[in-house]
Design a protein around this motif. Sequence first.
Motif, PDB file in Angstrom:
ATOM      1  N   SER A 110       0.778  -1.046   0.052  1.00  0.00           N
ATOM      2  CA  SER A 110       0.192  -0.238   0.303  1.00  0.00           C
ATOM      3  C   SER A 110       0.752   1.011  -0.243  1.00  0.00           C
TER       4      SER A 110
ATOM      5  N   GLY B 219      -1.097  -3.725  -4.201  1.00  0.00           N
ATOM      6  CA  GLY B 219      -1.405  -2.688  -3.583  1.00  0.00           C
ATOM      7  C   GLY B 219      -1.483  -1.263  -3.618  1.00  0.00           C
TER       8      GLY B 219
ATOM      9  N   SER C  99      -2.161   2.811  -1.239  1.00  0.00           N
ATOM     10  CA  SER C  99      -3.055   3.476  -0.238  1.00  0.00           C
ATOM     11  C   SER C  99      -4.121   3.919  -0.974  1.00  0.00           C
TER      12      SER C  99
ATOM     13  N   ARG D  64      -6.316   2.129  -0.597  1.00  0.00           N
ATOM     14  CA  ARG D  64      -7.999   1.148  -0.974  1.00  0.00           C
ATOM     15  C   ARG D  64      -7.066   0.272  -0.243  1.00  0.00           C
TER      16      ARG D  64
ATOM     17  N   VAL E 172      -6.513  -3.271   1.373  1.00  0.00           N
ATOM     18  CA  VAL E 172      -5.675  -3.975   1.105  1.00  0.00           C
ATOM     19  C   VAL E 172      -5.564  -5.707   1.167  1.00  0.00           C
TER      20      VAL E 172
ATOM     21  N   ALA F 201      -6.098  -6.118  -2.479  1.00  0.00           N
ATOM     22  CA  ALA F 201      -5.095  -6.242  -3.416  1.00  0.00           C
ATOM     23  C   ALA F 201      -4.368  -7.900  -3.786  1.00  0.00           C
TER      24      ALA F 201
ATOM     25  N   ASP G 112      -7.995  -3.267   7.783  1.00  0.00           N
ATOM     26  CA  ASP G 112      -6.846  -3.376   6.998  1.00  0.00           C
ATOM     27  C   ASP G 112      -5.641  -2.902   7.192  1.00  0.00           C
TER      28      ASP G 112
ATOM     29  N   GLN H  91      -1.799  -5.129   7.037  1.00  0.00           N
ATOM     30  CA  GLN H  91      -0.781  -5.225   6.122  1.00  0.00           C
ATOM     31  C   GLN H  91       0.008  -5.765   6.907  1.00  0.00           C
TER      32      GLN H  91
END
Length: 465
Positions: free
Chosen positions: A184, A210, A212, A214, A216, A219, A301, A305
């Motif tokens: 991201s 991915g 940023s 959006r 993840v 992705a 989100d 990550q």
Amino acid sequence: MTDSTPLLLSRRAALKAAASGFGYLAFAGLSTWSAERARPTTAVGPLAPKLPQFPARAKRVIFLCMEGGPSHVDTFDHKPKLAIDAGRRFGDGARGGQLMPSAWKFNRHGQSGLWISELFPQVARHADDLCVINSMQTDLPNHPQAFAQMHTGAFQFRRPSVGAWTLYGLGTENQDLPGFVTISPPANLCGPLNYGSSFLPAAYQGTRIGFSNRPVADAAIANATNPRSSTAAQRLQLDFLQSVNRRALEREIVSPELEGVIDSYELAFRMQGALPKLMDLSGETEATRRLYGMGDQATDDFARQCLLARRFVEAGVRFVELCHGGWDQHRQLKEAHGRNAAAVDKPIAGLLADLKGRDLLKDTLVIWGGEFGRAPYAQGSDGRDHNAKGYSLWMAGGGVRGGLAFGRTDDYGYEAVDDKVHVHDWHATILHLLGLDHQKLTYRYAGRDVRLTDVKGNVVKGILA
């Protein structure tokens, strides 16, 4: 070839040397094949694992990048005098205003008594693992330049990112995965330059997952699967294409571009089987999901990550960067910083706990921070301007001293005054913890030996465990 000359070998030379059972070294001052320095490995090519130049404290890096400039005086740099002198005029001209106290209370945490604001209650439980540097400095208080310097050491020229330098120096431990992953990243602020390899071979650039802003969860790596051909058929196609590439390389003798194509095609083929499985979080236990904050709208989100980062480093990826944007609060500081901290606090605490529980934190360097900090005076009624003269970031694991507040800004948090740490010093220290000498990790480009720290940088020995 002298000891001060960087070793620049073609793929052919690397293959011949690998056949002798030695790894590939590319450091100034380490310009010979050496059984004492090189690691026997069956892997060949630029991503083959290499021994560090000296005993390393960290084997891998997770960089938690908070894009936009988190306010240090509201997070990890306690400044009680801001409350005492609230409303007093500070600074001159456009770069000044009335001193504004933090909207959040600070408390001491852990046996070390680190000051951490109530913005990070979950991270604060790991206070004794954190090494907080409160005296960071960078050159310019503008996002594109500061963001580029944080990632590459320079803002005037295109340069390789710190992740690319790390991969160049150490290779990676899983040949079926990219050695450097960025999750991201922002599409603006110079975009791919922040995870690119610049003049280093293309094999060392970051693999983006991915963007940023959006989710993840949506992705994916483009073209990671081929629904039209079986694996065996793809292998036949690739073997033919690679035979053509290698014949061209025989004619060229040395061609970094062609060598990069050969290596990237092979890695892409291997990734088809390994990467989708690694990115599938469905097999994680419910307890792990709760630990990171998955399923909660506010934290889901960044939790994903952080959990991906743990899975990547556990699988042998050398450098992983995660990005959380939106920390640029010229107004609505209380609302937006509160929202941002709530989104990352639990996932980060979960990551630290998970790494520790798996005995990975001791040799995984976890870094949290942004491109600069924010001013101690108010901008409008509820905002802070940029500040590059003094700000905070923290590191954990990987050979740093836990429970330490290093360096100091002035009484208002405007400028670093004790134990100043420039971005060049920070980069030198990251490489040192990985067992790499920032002065010897060089690449011959444009007629000189270029390095991440240029001609600057000192290892910050005061933070080493």
